[in-house]
Design a protein around this motif. Structure first.
Motif, mmCIF file in Angstrom:
data_model
loop_
_atom_site.group_PDB
_atom_site.id
_atom_site.type_symbol
_atom_site.label_atom_id
_atom_site.label_comp_id
_atom_site.label_asym_id
_atom_site.label_seq_id
_atom_site.Cartn_x
_atom_site.Cartn_y
_atom_site.Cartn_z
ATOM 1 N N UNK A 197 0.882 -1.165 -0.055
ATOM 2 C CA UNK A 197 -0.047 0.083 -0.115
ATOM 3 C C UNK A 197 0.868 1.277 0.022
ATOM 4 N N UNK A 198 1.875 1.043 0.633
ATOM 5 C CA UNK A 198 2.705 2.461 0.966
ATOM 6 C C UNK A 198 3.589 2.575 -0.244
ATOM 7 N N UNK A 199 3.861 1.486 -0.763
ATOM 8 C CA UNK A 199 4.683 1.631 -2.248
ATOM 9 C C UNK A 199 3.735 2.335 -3.371
ATOM 10 N N UNK A 200 2.658 1.559 -3.371
ATOM 11 C CA UNK A 200 1.448 2.169 -4.493
ATOM 12 C C UNK A 200 1.232 3.686 -4.238
ATOM 13 N N UNK A 201 1.144 3.957 -2.923
ATOM 14 C CA UNK A 201 0.664 5.481 -2.524
ATOM 15 C C UNK A 201 1.850 6.355 -2.977
ATOM 16 N N UNK A 247 3.860 6.275 -5.757
ATOM 17 C CA UNK A 247 3.651 6.476 -7.174
ATOM 18 C C UNK A 247 2.279 7.431 -7.251
ATOM 19 N N UNK A 248 1.278 6.853 -6.457
ATOM 20 C CA UNK A 248 0.034 7.897 -6.789
ATOM 21 C C UNK A 248 0.428 9.253 -6.351
ATOM 22 N N UNK A 249 0.861 9.414 -5.357
ATOM 23 C CA UNK A 249 1.144 10.975 -4.765
ATOM 24 C C UNK A 249 2.033 11.678 -6.002
ATOM 25 N N UNK A 250 3.110 11.049 -6.367
ATOM 26 C CA UNK A 250 3.986 11.651 -7.387
ATOM 27 C C UNK A 250 2.949 12.046 -8.443
ATOM 28 N N UNK A 251 2.541 11.306 -8.881
ATOM 29 C CA UNK A 251 1.425 11.610 -10.462
ATOM 30 C C UNK A 251 0.372 12.646 -9.824
ATOM 31 N N UNK A 252 -0.126 12.535 -8.634
ATOM 32 C CA UNK A 252 -1.073 13.777 -8.164
ATOM 33 C C UNK A 252 -0.305 15.091 -8.304
ATOM 34 N N UNK A 262 0.195 17.492 -15.137
ATOM 35 C CA UNK A 262 -0.313 16.346 -16.378
ATOM 36 C C UNK A 262 -0.250 14.909 -16.325
ATOM 37 N N UNK A 263 0.377 14.708 -14.972
ATOM 38 C CA UNK A 263 1.064 13.101 -14.769
ATOM 39 C C UNK A 263 -0.134 11.884 -15.339
ATOM 40 N N UNK A 264 -1.287 12.130 -14.654
ATOM 41 C CA UNK A 264 -2.261 11.109 -14.991
ATOM 42 C C UNK A 264 -2.740 11.324 -16.533
ATOM 43 N N UNK A 296 -6.232 0.645 -6.752
ATOM 44 C CA UNK A 296 -5.301 0.303 -5.866
ATOM 45 C C UNK A 296 -4.410 1.403 -5.268
ATOM 46 N N UNK A 297 -4.270 2.112 -6.037
ATOM 47 C CA UNK A 297 -3.459 3.506 -5.740
ATOM 48 C C UNK A 297 -4.270 4.495 -5.258
ATOM 49 N N UNK A 298 -5.684 4.305 -5.145
ATOM 50 C CA UNK A 298 -6.690 5.334 -4.967
ATOM 51 C C UNK A 298 -6.405 6.710 -5.677
#
Length: 206
Positions: free
Chosen positions: A83-87, A89-94, A98-100, A123-125
């Motif tokens: 979960x922490x690992x996915x978060x 990359x999720x926060x990075x794109x957030x 224009x990441x997403x 899974x990344x929310x």
């Protein structure tokens, strides 16, 4: 499958729209959307290719939105370190404007099935309108290309996999493998130090 296409084809673009929503809301065991759209076009060549691609992309985007929402539920079964690992990359794109948009567009512009991409987003929310904007535009482009060259692409594809279920299972299996690989990347190290390292692929808390 052809019987289903003929039934929904009677409703023209609206029927195609409904089929694309249903197919894209399912996580696995569904044929690629471009095959369905190409089949609809071959059944009725009077359909406008651009409109068909836009209708298909809209249905696909809505379906993937539903799939992403469903995938969030499965996050509770993911191991804490994953979960922490996915978060990360999720926060990075957030944090990227224009990441997403770019990520979804690049993936949507290919004929590859996108179910595993949106499962990963769930899974990344991931929360960004750019996910759907980029995906929609990418899908419109890829659908137009695939529909125009439908006969040249669809026939060899079906001949390669005479058993369509085998083809779908192989594609879904490859997608699941990519999800495991994606979740196993140490994103903190990759983002901060540009080094690739993999963590133990313990996805599920069982």
């Amino acid at each position: 499958m052809m019987d289903i296409l003929e039934i929904f084809g009677e409703f023209s673009y609206f029927g195609i729209f409904l089929v694309l929503i249903g197919v894209n809301a399912a996580p696995i065991l569904m044929p690629p959307s471009w095959i369905i759209l190409t089949s609809f076009y071959l059944l009725d060549p009077t359909l406008n290719v651009v409109i068909l691609a836009m209708v298909g992309a809209t249905g696909a985007t809505i379906g993937r939105f539903v799939l992403k929402r469903i995938s969030v539920v499965f996050r509770r079964f993911v191991a804490e370190e994953q979960k922490s690992n996915l978060d990360v990359i999720g926060n990075y794109l957030n944090n990227k404007k224009y990441g997403y948009v770019i990520a979804s567009f690049l993936f949507g512009a290919t004929p590859l099935p996108s179910n595993m991409l949106f499962i990963a987003y769930g899974l990344m929310r991931a929360k960004s309108l750019g996910i759907y904007v980029g995906f929609w535009f990418g899908r419109v482009i890829s659908y137009i290309v695939m529909i125009y060259f439908g006969n040249a692409v669809l026939t060899p594809f079906l001949e390669l996999f005479e058993d369509r279920l085998t083809a779908i299972l192989l594609i879904d299996g490859a997608g699941i493998g990519l999800i495991v690989l994606f979740a196993s990347i140490n994103w903190t190290l990759l983002i901060t130090k540009r080094k690739i390292k993999f963590v133990k692929p313990k996805i599920w808390r069982i």
